[in-house]
Design an enzyme around this catalytic site. Structure first.
Site, PDB file in Angstrom:
ATOM      1  N   CYS A  64       6.068  -7.474 -12.258  1.00 20.23           N
ATOM      2  CA  CYS A  64       6.575  -7.340 -13.628  1.00 20.23           C
ATOM      3  C   CYS A  64       8.074  -7.603 -13.560  1.00 20.23           C
ATOM      4  CB  CYS A  64       6.217  -5.980 -14.232  1.00 20.23           C
ATOM      5  SG  CYS A  64       6.888  -4.545 -13.373  1.00 20.23           S
ATOM      6  N   THR A  66      10.588  -5.536 -13.104  1.00 22.14           N
ATOM      7  CA  THR A  66      11.238  -4.762 -12.051  1.00 22.14           C
ATOM      8  C   THR A  66      10.303  -4.363 -10.906  1.00 22.14           C
ATOM      9  OG1 THR A  66      10.653  -2.733 -13.208  1.00 22.14           O
ATOM     10  CG2 THR A  66      12.826  -3.694 -13.713  1.00 22.14           C
ATOM     11  N   HIS A  97       3.857   2.796   7.586  1.00 14.32           N
ATOM     12  CA  HIS A  97       3.884   4.253   7.368  1.00 14.32           C
ATOM     13  C   HIS A  97       2.964   4.710   6.234  1.00 14.32           C
ATOM     14  CE1 HIS A  97       8.007   5.116   9.436  1.00 14.32           C
ATOM     15  NE2 HIS A  97       7.440   4.033   9.953  1.00 14.32           N
ATOM     16  N   HIS A 133       1.104   9.641  10.166  1.00  9.62           N
ATOM     17  CA  HIS A 133       1.096   8.854   8.925  1.00  9.62           C
ATOM     18  C   HIS A 133      -0.258   8.970   8.227  1.00  9.62           C
ATOM     19  CE1 HIS A 133       5.022   7.415   9.751  1.00  9.62           C
ATOM     20  NE2 HIS A 133       4.690   6.630  10.763  1.00  9.62           N
TER      21      HIS A 133
HETATM   22  C1  RB5 Z   1       8.879  -6.207 -19.787  1.00 11.17           C
HETATM   23  O1  RB5 Z   1       9.952  -6.502 -20.614  1.00 11.17           O
HETATM   24  C2  RB5 Z   1       9.284  -5.214 -18.717  1.00 11.17           C
HETATM   25  O2  RB5 Z   1       9.490  -3.963 -19.293  1.00 11.17           O
HETATM   26  C3  RB5 Z   1       8.229  -5.147 -17.635  1.00 11.17           C
HETATM   27  O3  RB5 Z   1       8.084  -6.405 -17.083  1.00 11.17           O
HETATM   28  C4  RB5 Z   1       8.508  -4.236 -16.453  1.00 11.17           C
HETATM   29  O4  RB5 Z   1       9.767  -4.500 -15.907  1.00 11.17           O
HETATM   30  C5  RB5 Z   1       8.271  -2.814 -16.643  1.00 11.17           C
HETATM   31  O5  RB5 Z   1       8.475  -2.020 -15.719  1.00 11.17           O
END
Ligand code: RB5
Length: 143
Positions: A64, A66, A97, A133
């Site tokens: 996504c 992030t 781990h 682990h």
């Molecule tokens: C989409 O705009 C964004 O919020 C999504 O891709 C992601 O980063 C969410 O965690």
């Protein structure tokens, strides 16, 4: 088979990753999304997590913006250990781990070359098998 999905924020990086895996002859299944049109990441996270949980896929990769939203959603599924990773050391450590079974990447935070390197490390590093682990991983699933 590697189950892969993204939302719109990870779509471009996913296309790079699919080409990379294809070149390497790694078998994968693309669970979407299929364009840069805005969409909701939880459905894609659940699809890949379900494929890993059922054994249809050996591991998963979710992308996504992030990597965070995908990891939060995937980790709701019992038996899933999804790791949001942005460096090579963590990619190796989370396999050794945590026996992480889903890699989450940020299409807006990690450059394509680094992302491909992280994916290669994640897909090729085995779990260490160390008792400490394995014990800690078992504790994650306890109520
Ligand atoms: C989409 O705009 C964004 O919020 C999504 O891709 C992601 O980063 C969410 O965690």
């Amino acid at each position: 088979m590697i189950a892969i999905a993204s939302d719109h924020g990870g779509y471009a990086l996913k296309q790079e990753l699919l080409r990379h895996l294809e070149k390497q002859g790694v078998e994968f299944k693309d669970f979407g999304c299929y364009s840069e049109a805005s969409c909701d990441y939880p459905a894609y996270a659940k699809a890949v997590a379900g494929a890993v949980k059922s054994g249809e896929a050996e591991k998963g990769i979710l992308i996504c913006g992030t990597g965070i939203g995908m990891s939060i959603a995937a980790n709701k599924v019992p038996g899933i250990r999804a790791a949001a990773v942005s460096d090579c050391f963590t990619a190796k450590a989370t396999r050794e781990h945590n026996d992480a079974n889903i890699l989450c990447l940020g299409g807006r935070t990690v450059g394509p070359e680094l992302a491909l390197m992280i994916a290669d490390i994640f897909l090729t590093t085995p779990f260490s098998g160390a008792e400490r682990h394995a014990r800690r991983i078992a504790q994650i699933e306890e109520n």
